[in-house]
Design a protein around this motif. Structure first.
Motif, PDB file in Angstrom:
ATOM      1  N   ILE A   6       0.915  -1.213  -0.060  1.00 49.72           N
ATOM      2  CA  ILE A   6      -0.209  -0.006  -0.161  1.00 49.72           C
ATOM      3  C   ILE A   6       0.951   1.168   0.018  1.00 49.72           C
ATOM      4  N   SER A   7       2.025   1.325   0.621  1.00 51.14           N
ATOM      5  CA  SER A   7       2.696   2.373   0.750  1.00 51.14           C
ATOM      6  C   SER A   7       3.058   2.999  -0.375  1.00 51.14           C
ATOM      7  N   GLY A   8       3.023   4.331  -0.742  1.00 52.87           N
ATOM      8  CA  GLY A   8       3.161   4.996  -2.000  1.00 52.87           C
ATOM      9  C   GLY A   8       1.984   5.891  -2.327  1.00 52.87           C
ATOM     10  N   THR A   9       2.262   6.206  -3.531  1.00 55.25           N
ATOM     11  CA  THR A   9       1.096   7.154  -4.017  1.00 55.25           C
ATOM     12  C   THR A   9       0.193   6.460  -4.850  1.00 55.25           C
ATOM     13  N   TRP A  10      -1.180   6.896  -5.024  1.00 54.00           N
ATOM     14  CA  TRP A  10      -2.081   6.121  -5.524  1.00 54.00           C
ATOM     15  C   TRP A  10      -3.234   6.972  -5.972  1.00 54.00           C
ATOM     16  N   ILE A  31      -9.991  -4.835   2.021  1.00 54.69           N
ATOM     17  CA  ILE A  31      -9.202  -4.786   0.935  1.00 54.69           C
ATOM     18  C   ILE A  31      -9.620  -6.065   0.308  1.00 54.69           C
ATOM     19  N   GLU A  32     -10.341  -5.792  -1.056  1.00 56.15           N
ATOM     20  CA  GLU A  32     -10.707  -6.860  -2.051  1.00 56.15           C
ATOM     21  C   GLU A  32      -9.575  -7.447  -2.772  1.00 56.15           C
ATOM     22  N   ASN A  33      -8.725  -6.428  -3.456  1.00 55.19           N
ATOM     23  CA  ASN A  33      -7.601  -6.890  -4.178  1.00 55.19           C
ATOM     24  C   ASN A  33      -6.481  -5.874  -4.035  1.00 55.19           C
ATOM     25  N   LEU A  34      -5.365  -6.533  -3.860  1.00 54.04           N
ATOM     26  CA  LEU A  34      -4.295  -5.575  -3.787  1.00 54.04           C
ATOM     27  C   LEU A  34      -2.825  -6.148  -4.676  1.00 54.04           C
ATOM     28  N   ALA A  80       0.724  -5.001  -6.804  1.00 55.12           N
ATOM     29  CA  ALA A  80       1.722  -3.926  -6.854  1.00 55.12           C
ATOM     30  C   ALA A  80       1.250  -2.446  -7.811  1.00 55.12           C
ATOM     31  N   THR A  81       0.369  -2.974  -8.568  1.00 60.20           N
ATOM     32  CA  THR A  81      -0.239  -1.629  -9.169  1.00 60.20           C
ATOM     33  C   THR A  81      -1.564  -1.424  -9.335  1.00 60.20           C
ATOM     34  N   GLU A  82      -2.585  -2.218  -8.611  1.00 59.18           N
ATOM     35  CA  GLU A  82      -3.772  -1.841  -8.285  1.00 59.18           C
ATOM     36  C   GLU A  82      -4.460  -2.140  -6.843  1.00 59.18           C
ATOM     37  N   MET A  83      -5.216  -1.647  -6.605  1.00 60.92           N
ATOM     38  CA  MET A  83      -5.931  -1.792  -5.103  1.00 60.92           C
ATOM     39  C   MET A  83      -7.587  -1.432  -5.381  1.00 60.92           C
ATOM     40  N   GLN A  84      -8.059  -2.564  -4.685  1.00 61.57           N
ATOM     41  CA  GLN A  84      -9.662  -2.386  -4.687  1.00 61.57           C
ATOM     42  C   GLN A  84     -10.134  -2.611  -3.183  1.00 61.57           C
ATOM     43  N   MET A  85     -10.724  -1.485  -2.759  1.00 62.14           N
ATOM     44  CA  MET A  85     -11.298  -1.840  -1.156  1.00 62.14           C
ATOM     45  C   MET A  85     -12.856  -1.571  -1.662  1.00 62.14           C
ATOM     46  N   ARG A  86     -13.588  -2.015  -0.396  1.00 62.64           N
ATOM     47  CA  ARG A  86     -14.987  -1.794  -0.172  1.00 62.64           C
ATOM     48  C   ARG A  86     -15.743  -1.534   0.995  1.00 62.64           C
ATOM     49  N   SER A  87     -16.530  -0.804   0.806  1.00 68.11           N
ATOM     50  CA  SER A  87     -17.103  -0.339   2.352  1.00 68.11           C
ATOM     51  C   SER A  87     -18.514  -0.669   2.244  1.00 68.11           C
ATOM     52  N   ASN A  88     -19.213  -1.225   3.153  1.00 71.86           N
ATOM     53  CA  ASN A  88     -20.518  -1.583   3.157  1.00 71.86           C
ATOM     54  C   ASN A  88     -21.491  -0.627   3.762  1.00 71.86           C
ATOM     55  N   VAL A  89     -22.452  -0.170   3.153  1.00 67.53           N
ATOM     56  CA  VAL A  89     -23.439   0.862   3.791  1.00 67.53           C
ATOM     57  C   VAL A  89     -24.890   0.453   3.775  1.00 67.53           C
ATOM     58  N   ARG A  90     -25.907   1.216   4.183  1.00 67.63           N
ATOM     59  CA  ARG A  90     -27.261   0.720   4.074  1.00 67.63           C
ATOM     60  C   ARG A  90     -27.804   2.017   3.317  1.00 67.63           C
ATOM     61  N   VAL A  91     -28.724   1.894   2.404  1.00 63.05           N
ATOM     62  CA  VAL A  91     -29.438   2.972   1.955  1.00 63.05           C
ATOM     63  C   VAL A  91     -30.788   2.641   1.720  1.00 63.05           C
ATOM     64  N   ASP A  92     -31.637   3.530   2.389  1.00 62.97           N
ATOM     65  CA  ASP A  92     -32.985   3.046   2.572  1.00 62.97           C
ATOM     66  C   ASP A  92     -33.546   1.515   2.955  1.00 62.97           C
ATOM     67  N   GLY A  93     -32.464   1.189   3.819  1.00 65.71           N
ATOM     68  CA  GLY A  93     -32.663  -0.168   4.340  1.00 65.71           C
ATOM     69  C   GLY A  93     -32.011  -1.215   3.916  1.00 65.71           C
ATOM     70  N   GLN A  94     -31.364  -1.063   2.738  1.00 69.99           N
ATOM     71  CA  GLN A  94     -30.886  -1.992   1.736  1.00 69.99           C
ATOM     72  C   GLN A  94     -29.397  -1.907   1.790  1.00 69.99           C
ATOM     73  N   PRO A  95     -28.656  -3.135   1.588  1.00 70.47           N
ATOM     74  CA  PRO A  95     -27.189  -2.996   1.615  1.00 70.47           C
ATOM     75  C   PRO A  95     -26.623  -2.450   0.270  1.00 70.47           C
ATOM     76  N   VAL A  96     -25.682  -1.627   0.307  1.00 69.54           N
ATOM     77  CA  VAL A  96     -25.073  -1.322  -0.861  1.00 69.54           C
ATOM     78  C   VAL A  96     -23.356  -1.350  -0.561  1.00 69.54           C
TER      79      VAL A  96
END
Length: 154
Positions: A25-29, A124-127, A129-145
């Motif tokens: 993760i260290s560095g500039t993205w 951290i879904e995917n990491l 040397a060149t790509e990183m994908q992160m995910r956060s789970n929230v609720r919108v109108d009671g539904q998961p997003v």
């Protein structure tokens, strides 16, 4: 006594897997894309209680692993209050069947907590040397997003 000291030191140390993730993760993205998964429709979201999601696209994120600090920079615009946001970050190791968690909280330029101890966690879904994908789970109108953040390393 020596055994207790050794166990204490070991419990405070960071695992090899976490160290490897921190080093990667260290560095500039660049945050290239934000996608809302598990739901259809158009969303207007304020991310991290800071700015509209559109303000984050193209933002630059810098992670320093030796002191666990970083910053992201949002460009100024008609919808965006630009500038640097500073944070302290870490990676939390999860049980083997779960992805590790990235967490951060806001600090000021002098590294003092300005978030009252509150912060944010993303999976951290995917990491690589060149790509990183992160995910956060929230609720919108009671539904998961799931909010998915796609980064490319500079």
């Amino acid at each position: 006594m020596i055994l207790l000291v050794a166990m204490g030191i070991q419990s405070c140390s960071v695992s090899k897997a976490v160290r490897e993730k921190r080093n990667m993760i260290s560095g500039t993205w660049t945050l290239t894309d934000i996608v809302y998964a598990n739901n259809e429709g158009t969303f207007k979201a304020t991310l991290f209680d800071d700015a509209d999601a559109i303000c984050y696209e193209g933002s630059e994120w810098y992670f320093r692993d030796n002191n666990s600090t970083g910053r992201y920079t949002i460009e100024s615009g008609s919808l965006c209050n630009g500038g640097d946001r500073f944070f302290r970050w870490s990676v939390i190791e999860q049980p083997e069947s779960y992805n590790p968690t990235f967490q951060f909280k806001f600090i000021d330029e002098n590294r003092k907590d300005i978030s009252g101890g509150y912060g944010y966690r993303l999976t951290i879904e995917n990491l690589t040397a060149t790509e990183m994908q992160m995910r956060s789970n929230v609720r919108v109108d009671g539904q998961p997003v799931s909010v998915v953040y796609q980064f490319i390393k500079k």
